[in-house]
Design an enzyme around this catalytic site. Structure first.
Site, PDB file in Angstrom:
ATOM      1  N   LYS A 177      48.455  32.907  76.037  1.00  0.00           N
ATOM      2  CA  LYS A 177      47.454  32.094  76.743  1.00  0.00           C
ATOM      3  C   LYS A 177      47.226  32.622  78.161  1.00  0.00           C
ATOM      4  CE  LYS A 177      45.561  28.883  75.603  1.00  0.00           C
ATOM      5  NZ  LYS A 177      44.239  28.715  74.930  1.00  0.00           N
ATOM      6  N   THR A 221      46.659  26.021  79.164  1.00  0.00           N
ATOM      7  CA  THR A 221      47.826  25.149  79.134  1.00  0.00           C
ATOM      8  C   THR A 221      48.675  25.305  80.387  1.00  0.00           C
ATOM      9  OG1 THR A 221      49.939  24.779  77.981  1.00  0.00           O
ATOM     10  CG2 THR A 221      48.994  26.968  77.811  1.00  0.00           C
ATOM     11  N   ASP A 222      49.409  24.262  80.734  1.00  0.00           N
ATOM     12  CA  ASP A 222      50.329  24.342  81.867  1.00  0.00           C
ATOM     13  C   ASP A 222      51.475  25.313  81.606  1.00  0.00           C
ATOM     14  OD1 ASP A 222      51.700  22.813  79.994  1.00  0.00           O
ATOM     15  OD2 ASP A 222      51.920  21.049  81.279  1.00  0.00           O
ATOM     16  N   GLU A 223      51.702  25.667  80.342  1.00  0.00           N
ATOM     17  CA  GLU A 223      52.832  26.536  80.006  1.00  0.00           C
ATOM     18  C   GLU A 223      52.679  27.945  80.565  1.00  0.00           C
ATOM     19  OE1 GLU A 223      54.621  26.162  76.129  1.00  0.00           O
ATOM     20  OE2 GLU A 223      53.383  24.400  75.706  1.00  0.00           O
ATOM     21  N   TYR A 283      53.894  32.312  72.990  1.00  0.00           N
ATOM     22  CA  TYR A 283      52.679  31.496  73.016  1.00  0.00           C
ATOM     23  C   TYR A 283      52.094  31.434  74.421  1.00  0.00           C
ATOM     24  CZ  TYR A 283      50.056  27.224  73.892  1.00  0.00           C
ATOM     25  OH  TYR A 283      49.128  26.326  74.342  1.00  0.00           O
TER      26      TYR A 283
END
Length: 342
Positions: free
Chosen positions: A154, A125-127, A150
């Site tokens: 990741k 994810t970009d997060e 979260y």
């Protein structure tokens, strides 16, 4: 070609399974999904009887449960999507995120190494990059600076995947996508939450000032990018998958309101999320140049199709928005008033 898809009953995972069965005639798909709250067998009801499809109910963190599958049936590739993925839930407790996202990834990597899996695709994810300022784009060479439990889980998983390549020579690829939307998305996420709330006559919660920016990507475009990364990506590389489609949360709200015949009076500000990243945006040049990928769906058309899907699939989301979902919703948005007229 035998492909293991983890989290195949989830939003993106179910689209991946369906796309593989429709577009790759020689593929056999094994769906590993333990059926947490967001896993829904109804997402794949249309392919459940396909002889090339098989589901195993097992957690990716269960080494003893996963290993026999890989040992007894040669696996050509793993598309690893299984993840706890909702930021709000990770703020409440990060333990399930570490168990699934970190331990689960390491379990799969070790099993893949021991059984000679040909390609391991880590869907991230970009997060993991953290919060972006008002200008610029995240690139694959940028450091990971996650802000939520979260995103941290990741990022840790991504680092394990990179270590597997550098230390053990495993054939891995990492993709990092922007915010997805489309059919079958669990209705705690922003777009399906607002659409289904509208259809129920409920207000729409919006965090803070509503000016947080996300780059929106239609799920079918993401799935095509994953296939290209699996089959064309260079081992050990990271590819950003973005939609070239930055919107503030208010932009998204206005686009949905116009399609649903509502006004801003239904949108109710709620206290901002803890550690809420202000902006994400990805530079997808590398994926475009090396994989030959670009998103094919424009925002306006894809959003209209998404609204129509939820309008015509009420049984699917109404069965979800009951019981524990309602309890979680009330806990997450305690300041919301009762449903109001427009």
């Amino acid at each position: 070609m035998r492909v293991v898809v983890t989290g195949g009953y989830g939003f993106i995972g179910s689209h991946v399974v369906r796309w593989l069965l429709q577009h790759v005639p020689t593929v056999e798909v094994v769906n590993l999904d333990v059926l947490t709250y967001a896993g829904n067998p109804a997402n794949l009801a249309d392919v459940a009887k396909d002889p090339r499809y098989r589901w195993m109910r097992v957690s990716v963190s269960d080494y003893a449960g996963v290993y026999p599958l890989f040992q007894s049936h040669p696996i050509d590739a793993v598309i690893h999507l299984a993840a706890e993925s909702h930021v709000d839930r990770s703020i409440e407790t990060g333990l399930p995120f570490v168990e699934t996202n970190v331990v689960g990834t390491e379990v799969l990597l070790e099993i893949a190494r021991k059984t000679g899996v040909g390609r391991f695709l880590q869907v991230s994810t970009d997060e993991v990059y953290g919060s972006l300022g008002p200008d610029g784009l995240f690139r694959e060479t940028d450091p990971v600076r996650p802000n939520s439990p979260y995103a941290a889980s990741k990022a840790a998983a991504d680092l394990l995947v990179q270590a597997a390549h550098r230390t053990n020579g495993q054939n891995v690829v990492i993709t990092r996508c922007s915010n997805n939307f489309g059919p079958y998305q669990f209705p705690e996420k922003l777009i399906p939450l607002w659409i289904t709330n509208a259809l129920e006559g409920k207000p729409w919660p919006i965090y803070g000032d509503g000016q947080n920016v996300r780059d929106w990507l239609y799920v079918e475009d993401h799935v095509e990018a994953l296939w290209l990364a699996l089959t064309r990506g260079q081992a050990g590389e990271i590819y950003n998958i973005g939609g070239h489609n930055e919107k503030t949360n208010w932009d998204v709200a206005d686009a949905l309101l116009s399609r649903l015949g509502l006004t801003r009076s239904v949108v109710v500000p709620v206290p901002d999320r803890a550690g809420h990243d202000r902006r994400y945006a990805l530079d997808a040049t590398k994926a475009e140049q090396e994989l030959g990928w670009r998103p094919r769906h424009d925002w306006e058309t894809a959003l209209t199709a998404t609204v129509a899907w939820y309008q015509t699939h009420r049984d699917w989301w109404q069965s979800i928005k009951q019981g524990t979902y309602q309890d979680d919703y009330r806990r997450r948005y305690p300041t919301l008033a009762e449903p109001q007229g427009d």
